[in-house]
Design a protein around this motif. Structure first.
Motif, PDB file in Angstrom:
ATOM      1  N   THR A  38       0.848  -1.201   0.000  1.00 12.07           N
ATOM      2  CA  THR A  38       0.000   0.000   0.000  1.00 12.07           C
ATOM      3  C   THR A  38       0.882   1.248   0.000  1.00 12.07           C
ATOM      4  O   THR A  38       0.666   2.177  -0.794  1.00 12.07           O
ATOM      5  CB  THR A  38      -0.939   0.002   1.225  1.00 12.07           C
ATOM      6  OG1 THR A  38      -1.795  -1.137   1.141  1.00 12.07           O
ATOM      7  CG2 THR A  38      -1.764   1.274   1.278  1.00 12.07           C
ATOM      8  N   TRP A  39       1.890   1.262   0.874  1.00  9.68           N
ATOM      9  CA  TRP A  39       2.817   2.397   0.904  1.00  9.68           C
ATOM     10  C   TRP A  39       3.562   2.537  -0.424  1.00  9.68           C
ATOM     11  O   TRP A  39       3.723   3.649  -0.941  1.00  9.68           O
ATOM     12  CB  TRP A  39       3.816   2.230   2.055  1.00  9.68           C
ATOM     13  CG  TRP A  39       3.305   2.747   3.349  1.00  9.68           C
ATOM     14  CD1 TRP A  39       2.812   2.023   4.385  1.00  9.68           C
ATOM     15  CD2 TRP A  39       3.214   4.120   3.736  1.00  9.68           C
ATOM     16  NE1 TRP A  39       2.421   2.857   5.405  1.00  9.68           N
ATOM     17  CE2 TRP A  39       2.662   4.164   5.030  1.00  9.68           C
ATOM     18  CE3 TRP A  39       3.546   5.318   3.115  1.00  9.68           C
ATOM     19  CZ2 TRP A  39       2.440   5.343   5.716  1.00  9.68           C
ATOM     20  CZ3 TRP A  39       3.325   6.506   3.794  1.00  9.68           C
ATOM     21  CH2 TRP A  39       2.775   6.510   5.075  1.00  9.68           C
ATOM     22  N   MET A  82       9.623   4.944 -16.683  1.00 14.43           N
ATOM     23  CA  MET A  82      10.124   4.209 -15.519  1.00 14.43           C
ATOM     24  C   MET A  82       9.016   4.003 -14.497  1.00 14.43           C
ATOM     25  O   MET A  82       8.881   2.912 -13.929  1.00 14.43           O
ATOM     26  CB  MET A  82      11.267   4.984 -14.842  1.00 14.43           C
ATOM     27  CG  MET A  82      12.592   4.853 -15.498  1.00 14.43           C
ATOM     28  SD  MET A  82      13.959   5.747 -14.709  1.00 14.43           S
ATOM     29  CE  MET A  82      13.313   6.547 -13.300  1.00 14.43           C
ATOM     30  N   THR A  83       8.252   5.034 -14.264  1.00 15.11           N
ATOM     31  CA  THR A  83       7.185   4.936 -13.268  1.00 15.11           C
ATOM     32  C   THR A  83       6.144   3.910 -13.697  1.00 15.11           C
ATOM     33  O   THR A  83       5.686   3.110 -12.880  1.00 15.11           O
ATOM     34  CB  THR A  83       6.558   6.319 -13.026  1.00 15.11           C
ATOM     35  OG1 THR A  83       7.586   7.237 -12.664  1.00 15.11           O
ATOM     36  CG2 THR A  83       5.524   6.266 -11.912  1.00 15.11           C
ATOM     37  N   ALA A  84       5.792   3.911 -14.980  1.00 13.89           N
ATOM     38  CA  ALA A  84       4.835   2.912 -15.480  1.00 13.89           C
ATOM     39  C   ALA A  84       5.389   1.502 -15.296  1.00 13.89           C
ATOM     40  O   ALA A  84       4.675   0.582 -14.865  1.00 13.89           O
ATOM     41  CB  ALA A  84       4.524   3.178 -16.950  1.00 13.89           C
ATOM     42  N   THR A  85       6.666   1.326 -15.577  1.00 18.78           N
ATOM     43  CA  THR A  85       7.313   0.022 -15.413  1.00 18.78           C
ATOM     44  C   THR A  85       7.323  -0.391 -13.939  1.00 18.78           C
ATOM     45  O   THR A  85       7.030  -1.548 -13.609  1.00 18.78           O
ATOM     46  CB  THR A  85       8.751   0.070 -15.959  1.00 18.78           C
ATOM     47  OG1 THR A  85       8.713   0.463 -17.329  1.00 18.78           O
ATOM     48  CG2 THR A  85       9.432  -1.268 -15.842  1.00 18.78           C
ATOM     49  N   LEU A  86       7.641   0.545 -13.057  1.00 23.03           N
ATOM     50  CA  LEU A  86       7.660   0.236 -11.629  1.00 23.03           C
ATOM     51  C   LEU A  86       6.259  -0.120 -11.114  1.00 23.03           C
ATOM     52  O   LEU A  86       6.112  -0.992 -10.256  1.00 23.03           O
ATOM     53  CB  LEU A  86       8.260   1.397 -10.840  1.00 23.03           C
ATOM     54  CG  LEU A  86       9.753   1.657 -11.098  1.00 23.03           C
ATOM     55  CD1 LEU A  86      10.199   2.917 -10.367  1.00 23.03           C
ATOM     56  CD2 LEU A  86      10.599   0.476 -10.725  1.00 23.03           C
ATOM     57  N   PHE A  87       5.235   0.560 -11.647  1.00 23.46           N
ATOM     58  CA  PHE A  87       3.858   0.208 -11.282  1.00 23.46           C
ATOM     59  C   PHE A  87       3.555  -1.231 -11.695  1.00 23.46           C
ATOM     60  O   PHE A  87       2.933  -1.984 -10.946  1.00 23.46           O
ATOM     61  CB  PHE A  87       2.845   1.142 -11.967  1.00 23.46           C
ATOM     62  CG  PHE A  87       2.389   2.282 -11.116  1.00 23.46           C
ATOM     63  CD1 PHE A  87       1.700   2.083  -9.937  1.00 23.46           C
ATOM     64  CD2 PHE A  87       2.632   3.588 -11.515  1.00 23.46           C
ATOM     65  CE1 PHE A  87       1.258   3.139  -9.159  1.00 23.46           C
ATOM     66  CE2 PHE A  87       2.201   4.660 -10.752  1.00 23.46           C
ATOM     67  CZ  PHE A  87       1.516   4.426  -9.575  1.00 23.46           C
ATOM     68  N   TYR A  88       3.993  -1.609 -12.886  1.00 31.11           N
ATOM     69  CA  TYR A  88       3.765  -2.979 -13.359  1.00 31.11           C
ATOM     70  C   TYR A  88       4.458  -3.985 -12.441  1.00 31.11           C
ATOM     71  O   TYR A  88       3.855  -4.975 -12.023  1.00 31.11           O
ATOM     72  CB  TYR A  88       4.251  -3.139 -14.803  1.00 31.11           C
ATOM     73  CG  TYR A  88       4.001  -4.519 -15.362  1.00 31.11           C
ATOM     74  CD1 TYR A  88       2.713  -4.925 -15.708  1.00 31.11           C
ATOM     75  CD2 TYR A  88       5.033  -5.436 -15.512  1.00 31.11           C
ATOM     76  CE1 TYR A  88       2.459  -6.191 -16.198  1.00 31.11           C
ATOM     77  CE2 TYR A  88       4.796  -6.707 -15.998  1.00 31.11           C
ATOM     78  CZ  TYR A  88       3.513  -7.073 -16.348  1.00 31.11           C
ATOM     79  OH  TYR A  88       3.274  -8.338 -16.828  1.00 31.11           O
ATOM     80  N   PHE A  89       5.721  -3.713 -12.120  1.00 32.97           N
ATOM     81  CA  PHE A  89       6.459  -4.600 -11.227  1.00 32.97           C
ATOM     82  C   PHE A  89       5.769  -4.690  -9.861  1.00 32.97           C
ATOM     83  O   PHE A  89       5.657  -5.782  -9.295  1.00 32.97           O
ATOM     84  CB  PHE A  89       7.903  -4.129 -11.040  1.00 32.97           C
ATOM     85  CG  PHE A  89       8.764  -4.227 -12.272  1.00 32.97           C
ATOM     86  CD1 PHE A  89       8.433  -5.044 -13.338  1.00 32.97           C
ATOM     87  CD2 PHE A  89       9.917  -3.476 -12.362  1.00 32.97           C
ATOM     88  CE1 PHE A  89       9.236  -5.127 -14.467  1.00 32.97           C
ATOM     89  CE2 PHE A  89      10.733  -3.558 -13.480  1.00 32.97           C
ATOM     90  CZ  PHE A  89      10.389  -4.385 -14.535  1.00 32.97           C
ATOM     91  N   ALA A  90       5.336  -3.554  -9.336  1.00 32.80           N
ATOM     92  CA  ALA A  90       4.675  -3.547  -8.024  1.00 32.80           C
ATOM     93  C   ALA A  90       3.370  -4.340  -8.074  1.00 32.80           C
ATOM     94  O   ALA A  90       3.063  -5.106  -7.146  1.00 32.80           O
ATOM     95  CB  ALA A  90       4.409  -2.114  -7.565  1.00 32.80           C
ATOM     96  N   TRP A  91       2.607  -4.182  -9.142  1.00 29.77           N
ATOM     97  CA  TRP A  91       1.348  -4.906  -9.296  1.00 29.77           C
ATOM     98  C   TRP A  91       1.590  -6.408  -9.320  1.00 29.77           C
ATOM     99  O   TRP A  91       0.921  -7.173  -8.628  1.00 29.77           O
ATOM    100  CB  TRP A  91       0.637  -4.436 -10.567  1.00 29.77           C
ATOM    101  CG  TRP A  91      -0.564  -5.227 -10.941  1.00 29.77           C
ATOM    102  CD1 TRP A  91      -1.660  -5.489 -10.158  1.00 29.77           C
ATOM    103  CD2 TRP A  91      -0.801  -5.868 -12.187  1.00 29.77           C
ATOM    104  NE1 TRP A  91      -2.564  -6.246 -10.861  1.00 29.77           N
ATOM    105  CE2 TRP A  91      -2.064  -6.485 -12.106  1.00 29.77           C
ATOM    106  CE3 TRP A  91      -0.077  -5.956 -13.371  1.00 29.77           C
ATOM    107  CZ2 TRP A  91      -2.611  -7.205 -13.162  1.00 29.77           C
ATOM    108  CZ3 TRP A  91      -0.634  -6.656 -14.433  1.00 29.77           C
ATOM    109  CH2 TRP A  91      -1.877  -7.279 -14.325  1.00 29.77           C
ATOM    110  N   ARG A  92       2.597  -6.836 -10.086  1.00 27.62           N
ATOM    111  CA  ARG A  92       2.883  -8.262 -10.190  1.00 27.62           C
ATOM    112  C   ARG A  92       3.493  -8.798  -8.883  1.00 27.62           C
ATOM    113  O   ARG A  92       3.223  -9.928  -8.487  1.00 27.62           O
ATOM    114  CB  ARG A  92       3.783  -8.550 -11.387  1.00 27.62           C
ATOM    115  CG  ARG A  92       3.150  -8.166 -12.733  1.00 27.62           C
ATOM    116  CD  ARG A  92       1.741  -8.692 -12.915  1.00 27.62           C
ATOM    117  NE  ARG A  92       1.755 -10.086 -13.334  1.00 27.62           N
ATOM    118  CZ  ARG A  92       0.685 -10.847 -13.386  1.00 27.62           C
ATOM    119  NH1 ARG A  92      -0.499 -10.386 -13.049  1.00 27.62           N
ATOM    120  NH2 ARG A  92       0.791 -12.103 -13.762  1.00 27.62           N
TER     121      ARG A  92
END
Length: 160
Positions: A38-39, A82-92
């Motif tokens: 969440t954080w 980068m932010t979009a990629t990090l969101f994807y990694f975080a989601w997975r």
């Protein structure tokens, strides 16, 4: 529309041979794990907001006749990508995929270093963008701190 085949292909590209490996569901659903993600999600949303704000500032300056160097526009695109990629990694990673946790942890450590080194190059970016890069880096360091906790490393450790 079933996106699972597309997502599975993306996971295979990003995760390699280990794309299907998942952490124990019980540990992934643990309240401390949920709280950490969440954080991390809020911090990534803040990163996105900062990236979009930089884009707005650049567009406003450009509209007023200020010539912005190519590195400024590239930096904006790279930050948003980068932010979009990090969101994807975080989601997975929230779904329990070890590869995603590993990538998120790695990039949240590497990107701040690269960003701060680039910010230190005299004259490469305007002051407002150097400030944005420093804030961006500090937020990523916060994400790395969550990911490096003993609990998160235990959740995503490799099976023996």
């Amino acid at each position: 529309m079933d996106l699972e085949p597309v997502i599975t292909k993306l996971d295979r590209i990003a995760g390699g041979r280990a794309a299907g490996e998942k952490a124990d569901d019980e540990l992934v659903e643990h309240p401390r794990t949920r709280r950490a993600f969440t954080w991390i999600s809020w911090l990534l949303a803040l990163e996105l907001l900062i990236g979009l704000a930089a884009l707005v500032v650049a567009i406003v300056l450009f509209a007023q006749g200020t010539v912005l160097a190519f590195p400024v526009w590239m930096r904006i695109l790279v930050v948003l990508g980068m932010t979009a990629t990090l969101f994807y990694f975080a989601w997975r990673a929230q779904k329990g995929y070890r590869w995603a946790y590993s990538r998120l942890r790695l990039f949240s450590k590497i990107f701040p270093v690269i960003t701060l080194v680039m910010a230190a190059i005299p004259g490469l970016f305007p002051f407002w963008m150097v400030t944005e890069q420093i804030v961006f880096s500090l937020i990523l360091i916060g994400i790395a701190d969550f990911l490096d906790s003993d609990h998160m490393r235990r959740v995503f450790r490799r099976p023996e």
